[in-house]
Scaffold this motif. Structure first.
Motif: not given
Length: 272
Positions: A45-71
């Motif tokens: 959790l202290r490693n920035g790259e691993q925290l990015l993979l663990a939390v940030v990327v999945p959150v971004v993918v979820l929000v982007a997928a739901v927002a762009g699902s119509d397209r």
């Protein structure tokens, strides 16, 4: 004739059974595993790259997928947030169990950490158990964060008892499968090669492995992607959270990958 000393004694205290207090020796196995898991989780959790993979990327993918699902022009049988949330939860399991574990272990080998831990009182089974337990702790954090985001986007799951059991089973099977594959990559390649390979495989499986998107979105490759560990994990998570069922075929596929990855890791893993 000498008289016995009655003053205060210093140094180790002898016990009734001839032992000393504190007694020398290794801590109990369970305590060592918990200590190792706690350290592994904090480092992850202290490693920035691993925290990015663990939390940030999945959150971004979820929000982007739901927002762009119509397209995307996908033929979905359920609301987009209900379809994408289980897939992103599966993606989070994959990112932690495979990519983050492989990268961390690869650099631990490079700097001699694995070799030193191998010579400590903690046995190799304890080291592996500590790593897996740390993964589960981080995945719990991922589950809480991603579920909160999904609920904010309108997710309303009703999995029932069978669905909850299915989620737990598929997470356990997916963690075992991807952890064995992550250790296979980390134990066979140099640290820099592990970094590149783990990220490349992660991106390929995220885009083409039926983890975020349903297998039906891949047309004629539907039957093939379900045999991938990513496809089995994603389909199993969707079966549990959308249909409220336990995906036994997906669990069986993940167990096959676990056995295969563990067997190859045992043959190829190098401690330094």
């Amino acid at each position: 004739m000498t008289t016995p000393q009655t003053g205060p004694q210093h140094g180790p205290r002898a016990g009734a059974a001839g032992t000393f207090s504190p007694r020398p020796g290794a801590a109990p196995f369970g305590r060592m595993v918990l200590a190792q898991a706690s350290m592994e989780a904090r480092l992850m959790l202290r490693n920035g790259e691993q925290l990015l993979l663990a939390v940030v990327v999945p959150v971004v993918v979820l929000v982007a997928a739901v927002a762009g699902s119509d397209r995307l022009s996908l033929d979905l049988d359920h609301p987009a947030v209900d379809v994408f949330t289980p897939g992103v939860l599966a993606l989070a399991v994959m990112s932690t169990s495979f990519t983050a574990l492989a990268i961390a272990t690869g650099f631990e080998r490079r700097y001699g950490v694995i070799k030193r831990l191998g010579s400590s009182p903690l046995p190799r089974s304890g080291l592996l158990a500590g790593k897996v337990l740390a993964l589960l702790l981080v995945q719990l954090l991922q589950l809480v964060v991603l579920s909160a985001v999904a609920l904010g986007l309108g997710w309303s799951p009703e999995p029932g008892v069978a669905g909850v059991i299915g989620v737990l089973l598929i997470i356990a099977a997916g963690t075992a499968a991807f952890a064995s594959l992550g250790l296979l990559v980390a134990g066979a390649l140099r640290a820099e090669a592990t970094l590149a390979a783990a990220n490349l495989i992660y991106l390929l499986l995220m885009a083409c492995g039926a983890v975020v998107l349903p297998a039906t979105a891949y047309g004629g490759f539907e039957g093939l992607v379900q045999w991938l560990p990513s496809g089995a994990l994603g389909e199993g998570m969707r079966d549990a959270l959308i249909d409220g069922t336990i995906a036994w075929p997906a669990i069986a596929v993940l167990l096959i990958w676990t056995v295969l990855g563990a067997a190859l890791s045992a043959r190829t893993f190098k401690w330094e």
